[in-house]
Design a protein around this motif. Sequence first.
Motif, PDB file in Angstrom:
ATOM      1  N   MET A  93      11.206 -41.399 -61.581  1.00  0.00           N
ATOM      2  CA  MET A  93      10.383 -41.517 -60.170  1.00  0.00           C
ATOM      3  C   MET A  93       9.506 -40.444 -60.202  1.00  0.00           C
ATOM      4  SD  MET A  93      12.486 -41.466 -56.775  1.00  0.00           S
ATOM      5  CE  MET A  93      12.443 -40.260 -55.331  1.00  0.00           C
ATOM      6  N   ARG A  94       9.113 -39.756 -60.314  1.00  0.00           N
ATOM      7  CA  ARG A  94       9.074 -38.365 -60.258  1.00  0.00           C
ATOM      8  C   ARG A  94       7.434 -38.477 -61.073  1.00  0.00           C
ATOM      9  NH1 ARG A  94       9.669 -32.922 -64.074  1.00  0.00           N
ATOM     10  NH2 ARG A  94       7.518 -31.884 -63.162  1.00  0.00           N
ATOM     11  N   ARG A  95       7.452 -39.169 -61.877  1.00  0.00           N
ATOM     12  CA  ARG A  95       5.759 -40.192 -62.709  1.00  0.00           C
ATOM     13  C   ARG A  95       5.419 -40.616 -61.574  1.00  0.00           C
ATOM     14  NH1 ARG A  95       6.292 -42.683 -68.142  1.00  0.00           N
ATOM     15  NH2 ARG A  95       4.174 -42.317 -67.811  1.00  0.00           N
ATOM     16  N   ASP A  96       6.031 -41.549 -60.720  1.00  0.00           N
ATOM     17  CA  ASP A  96       5.300 -42.540 -60.124  1.00  0.00           C
ATOM     18  C   ASP A  96       4.987 -41.711 -58.631  1.00  0.00           C
ATOM     19  OD1 ASP A  96       6.089 -44.924 -60.933  1.00  0.00           O
ATOM     20  OD2 ASP A  96       7.818 -45.111 -59.948  1.00  0.00           O
ATOM     21  N   ILE A  97       5.321 -40.290 -57.977  1.00  0.00           N
ATOM     22  CA  ILE A  97       5.200 -40.037 -57.090  1.00  0.00           C
ATOM     23  C   ILE A  97       3.442 -38.647 -57.986  1.00  0.00           C
ATOM     24  CG2 ILE A  97       5.809 -37.304 -56.216  1.00  0.00           C
ATOM     25  CD1 ILE A  97       8.375 -38.775 -55.806  1.00  0.00           C
ATOM     26  N   GLU A  98       3.976 -38.463 -59.209  1.00  0.00           N
ATOM     27  CA  GLU A  98       2.985 -38.001 -59.714  1.00  0.00           C
ATOM     28  C   GLU A  98       1.016 -39.347 -60.013  1.00  0.00           C
ATOM     29  OE1 GLU A  98       4.104 -36.283 -63.749  1.00  0.00           O
ATOM     30  OE2 GLU A  98       5.580 -34.766 -62.305  1.00  0.00           O
ATOM     31  N   LEU A  99       1.661 -39.963 -60.886  1.00  0.00           N
ATOM     32  CA  LEU A  99       0.566 -41.027 -60.096  1.00  0.00           C
ATOM     33  C   LEU A  99       0.218 -41.138 -58.714  1.00  0.00           C
ATOM     34  CD1 LEU A  99      -1.113 -42.796 -61.368  1.00  0.00           C
ATOM     35  CD2 LEU A  99       0.576 -44.510 -61.607  1.00  0.00           C
ATOM     36  N   TYR A 100       0.846 -41.591 -56.895  1.00  0.00           N
ATOM     37  CA  TYR A 100       0.224 -41.788 -56.568  1.00  0.00           C
ATOM     38  C   TYR A 100      -0.623 -40.404 -56.050  1.00  0.00           C
ATOM     39  CZ  TYR A 100       1.362 -41.549 -51.238  1.00  0.00           C
ATOM     40  OH  TYR A 100       0.466 -41.758 -50.135  1.00  0.00           O
ATOM     41  N   ASP A 101      -0.075 -39.139 -56.020  1.00  0.00           N
ATOM     42  CA  ASP A 101      -0.347 -37.616 -55.979  1.00  0.00           C
ATOM     43  C   ASP A 101      -2.403 -37.730 -56.034  1.00  0.00           C
ATOM     44  OD1 ASP A 101       1.207 -36.853 -54.215  1.00  0.00           O
ATOM     45  OD2 ASP A 101       2.555 -35.429 -55.451  1.00  0.00           O
ATOM     46  N   ALA A 102      -1.993 -38.580 -57.305  1.00  0.00           N
ATOM     47  CA  ALA A 102      -3.510 -38.559 -58.525  1.00  0.00           C
ATOM     48  C   ALA A 102      -4.678 -39.340 -57.919  1.00  0.00           C
ATOM     49  CB  ALA A 102      -3.095 -38.201 -59.383  1.00  0.00           C
TER      50      ALA A 102
END
Length: 80
Positions: free
Chosen positions: A1-10
């Motif tokens: 989930m953390r990677r998804d949020i980082e990807l979303y932010d990027a």
Amino acid sequence: MRRDIELYDALYPIWLALNQLQAMVGDTYLVASSEAYAGSLPIYKYAKASGDVAGEASLTELKRQFVHRGRKKGTDKKAP
């Protein structure tokens, strides 16, 4: 989930920039279309009125651009 949020932010700034670019291209396209229409309409009207046979091919091409695309009868009614 953390990677998804980082990807979303990027991806968000890229997505935002692309949407803005798309809007600008769309606006430019509409302005260019309008200006081309306005510039060629007097030429089309003159050629059509004069019956100039020498420019028949050009008149045919312009005619395609000025086809009336109004509403058909009965399309103004609202759906029940």
